[in-house]
Enzyme design. Structure first.
Site, PDB file in Angstrom:
ATOM      1  N   LEU A 165       0.807  -1.210   0.000  1.00 42.14           N
ATOM      2  CA  LEU A 165       0.000   0.000   0.000  1.00 42.14           C
ATOM      3  C   LEU A 165       0.840   1.259   0.000  1.00 42.14           C
ATOM      4  CD1 LEU A 165      -2.758  -1.073   2.530  1.00 42.14           C
ATOM      5  CD2 LEU A 165      -3.054  -0.637   0.084  1.00 42.14           C
TER       6      LEU A 165
ATOM      7  N   GLU B 239       0.906   1.361  -8.352  1.00 38.70           N
ATOM      8  CA  GLU B 239      -0.537   1.197  -8.541  1.00 38.70           C
ATOM      9  C   GLU B 239      -1.307   1.896  -7.425  1.00 38.70           C
ATOM     10  OE1 GLU B 239      -3.896  -2.318  -9.156  1.00 38.70           O
ATOM     11  OE2 GLU B 239      -1.934  -2.805  -8.290  1.00 38.70           O
ATOM     12  N   GLU B 240      -0.859   1.663  -6.171  1.00 35.60           N
ATOM     13  CA  GLU B 240      -1.546   2.282  -5.029  1.00 35.60           C
ATOM     14  C   GLU B 240      -1.450   3.786  -5.076  1.00 35.60           C
ATOM     15  OE1 GLU B 240      -1.811   4.296  -1.286  1.00 35.60           O
ATOM     16  OE2 GLU B 240       0.079   3.843  -2.320  1.00 35.60           O
ATOM     17  N   GLN B 241      -0.282   4.303  -5.402  1.00 34.41           N
ATOM     18  CA  GLN B 241      -0.076   5.748  -5.420  1.00 34.41           C
ATOM     19  C   GLN B 241      -0.929   6.410  -6.498  1.00 34.41           C
ATOM     20  OE1 GLN B 241       4.130   6.307  -5.836  1.00 34.41           O
ATOM     21  NE2 GLN B 241       4.611   5.453  -3.799  1.00 34.41           N
TER      22      GLN B 241
ATOM     23  N   MET C 285      -4.774   6.044  -5.521  1.00 35.24           N
ATOM     24  CA  MET C 285      -5.174   6.916  -4.420  1.00 35.24           C
ATOM     25  C   MET C 285      -5.154   8.372  -4.843  1.00 35.24           C
ATOM     26  SD  MET C 285      -6.044   4.882  -2.067  1.00 35.24           S
ATOM     27  CE  MET C 285      -6.215   5.993  -0.704  1.00 35.24           C
TER      28      MET C 285
END
EC number: 3.2.2.6
Length: 569
Positions: free
Chosen positions: A464, A469-471, A474
């Site tokens: 996370l 991908e998460e950055q 989000m």
């Protein structure tokens, strides 16, 4: 010679004592209270019809007369008893004996001397009460001042006080004339305790004289007519056929007359429907302000009673008073109905809010399923996917975790097949060779929701904070496009401290949906509580009529586990 004189005096005293024993006895009922430490004079209280004679004073039952020496503090001067000055201990009984050649009368009087009360210029026991009628001029008399006239037969000069404060004699409201205080235009405000103060010189020494008067005002003794306190020319709502009492309350004298009339006629004693009762309450303080009560008993309200008022009359020789009560039919009380409606609406609203809080998710989902097809079709929002799935990647080729099964098989089976949603799952919907950053950025923007899958393992949290991908996801969700984020906990997560700040923020603001149980066992249905919560946070979906809810059977799950292909994260 001296012995002879003494013998003659003794015989004279003995004779006078014997004569005194034969005197008639009388006791003065009035006890005169005076101020101590002041000069005081007591006369012998003879009645006009009682004989005159020589007066001699005695103290208590003493056989020795009171001294006639003026230098003595208590002495007889002429026919009066003088106290120069009086002391508290002088209180007691004194006798004045009246004698002549054929008559003897012994009168007992009681004298009491008191000191002033604390913080007052008088003692309440020494008060003289005097009354004056209002609305006129009158005078208060300073009592027993005639004993203190000088050689010119003049009274001593008086100073007047009210409630121990000097009184201004302005000849407008008050004026002093000899031993009197003239009060102009007597009113209630003049009530109070008035003190007259003087000085008297006796044997070359001055002594004070004080009298205190309680001034009581009297009402004008004018003829008055009775006054009806109630009723006051009013209406009364009564039901036809009911039984009531009409009360007439009169203030007046007990000799006044109060009675009821209806339609110009007095109430007949033999009337089967109407009857009168009379009561009176005497006012001991003022007999002209007694209370008379006349009660009219109506055993049954008839329609004729609505046509004419019931009138109460009160009269005496000085005048008459009247007041009526008009009976009317009851008017519908809309206020009670409004209160009932408001209370009912309040209960309904409170219950509705309570039910909505408990069944909010079911109500919203029912509304979507039942009413959405009847609503007008909205313009396209340009989105392709209903949700972008962000999940922890399994490290190691060929390994499959429960999270992978949930993401690649369970989620599509329930949300896509049963509910008709369209999901984007990285590793399933992307193409080999595409740029990761571009794929993620483009497809997040095309999604209406961002679903983040959370697991309990600490190692599962690392993706996370560091993955691109998460950055990207989000950033697009929270900053750029404002996409709603949904957190799904596959297990109970005790501590969010190791989570990124963005996840902690979402958890604090929107909470998370937690799975309970084992999703690998038993079929999954979109109608369970967990999936209802997920569907509640998903966008409204216009489902195809041909779509059917399908359950994930155990055989299907085994097949899915064998076929699952998870790309390396």
């Amino acid at each position: 010679m001296k012995v002879l004189l003494r013998l003659i005096c003794f015989i004279a005293l003995l004779i006078s004592s014997l004569e005194a024993d034969k005197c008639k006895e009388r006791e003065e009922k009035i006890i005169l209270v005076s101020s101590a430490n002041e000069i005081d004079v007591r006369p012998c209280p003879l009645n006009p019809n009682e004989h005159k004679g020589t007066i001699t004073w005695y103290k208590d039952d003493s056989k020795t007369p009171v001294s006639t020496e003026q230098a003595s503090r208590i002495h007889q001067h002429k026919e009066k008893l003088w106290f120069v000055p009086a002391k508290v201990e002088d209180s007691g009984h004194y006798y004045c004996v009246v004698r002549n050649s054929s008559y003897c009368l012994r009168i007992k009087i009681s004298a009491k001397f008191v000191e002033n009360e604390p913080n007052l210029c008088y003692n309440a026991q020494a008060i003289f009460k005097q009354k004056l009628p209002v609305a006129g001029d009158g005078g208060l008399v300073c009592p027993y001042m005639e004993f203190f006239k000088n050689e010119n037969n003049e009274l001593p000069k008086l100073q007047w006080y009210k409630d121990c404060k000097p009184l201004l004699l302005d000849n407008i409201h008050f004026s002093g004339v000899k031993d009197r205080l003239i009060v102009m235009n007597v009113a209630e405000k003049h009530r109070g305790n008035y003190t007259c103060h003087a000085s008297y010189t006796y044997l070359g020494k001055q002594y004070p004289i004080t009298r205190v008067i309680e001034f009581i005002t009297l009402e004008e003794n004018k003829p008055t007519r009775p006054v009806i306190v109630s009723p006051a020319n009013e209406t009364m709502e009564v039901d036809l056929g009911s039984q009531i009492q009409l009360i007439c309350n009169v203030t007046g004298q007990l000799s006044d007359i109060a009675y009821w009339k209806w339609n110009g006629s007095v109430i007949d004693e033999d009337d089967p429907v109407l009857g009168e009762d009379y009561y009176s309450v005497e006012n001991p303080a003022n007999k002209r302000r007694s209370t008379l009560i006349t009660v009219l008993n109506i055993s049954e309200i008839e329609s004729r009673f609505y046509k004419h008022p019931f009138t109460c009359f009160a009269k005496n020789t000085h005048g008459i008073d009247a007041a009526y009560i008009q009976l009317i039919y009851p008017v519908t009380n809309f206020q009670k109905h409004m209160i009932g409606i408001c209370v009912t609406l309040t209960v309904i609203i409170v219950c509705s809010v309570f039910i909505y809080k408990i069944f909010k998710i079911d109500i919203v989902l029912w509304y979507r399923d039942s009413c959405y097809d009847f609503l007008p079709i909205k313009a396209s929002d340009g989105k392709t996917y209903d949700a972008y799935i962000l999940y922890p990647k399994t490290v190691g080729e060929g390994s499959t975790s429960d999270c992978d099964i949930f993401v690649f098989k369970v989620l599509p089976e329930v949300l896509e097949k049963q509910c008709g949603y369209k999901l984007f799952i990285y590793g399933r919907d992307d193409y080999v060779g595409e740029d990761i950053v571009e794929v993620i950025n483009e497809n997040v923007k095309k999604s209406r929701r961002l679903i983040i899958i959370l697991v309990r393992e600490t190692s599962g949290f690392s993706w996370l904070g560091g993955s691109s991908e998460e950055q990207i996801a989000m950033y697009n969700a929270l900053v750029q496009d404002g996409i709603k984020v949904v957190l799904l906990e596959l297990e109970k997560i005790q501590d969010y401290e190791k989570m990124p700040e963005s996840i902690k923020f979402i958890k604090q603001k929107h909470g998370a949906i937690r799975w309970s149980g084992d999703f690998t066992q038993g079929p999954q249905s979109a109608k369970t509580r967990f999936w209802k919560n997920v569907r509640y946070h998903m966008p409204v979906q216009r489902r195809s009529p041909s779509s059917k809810h399908q359950l994930l059977s155990p055989a299907t799950k085994e097949k899915l586990q064998r076929e699952a292909h998870v790309p390396l994260g």
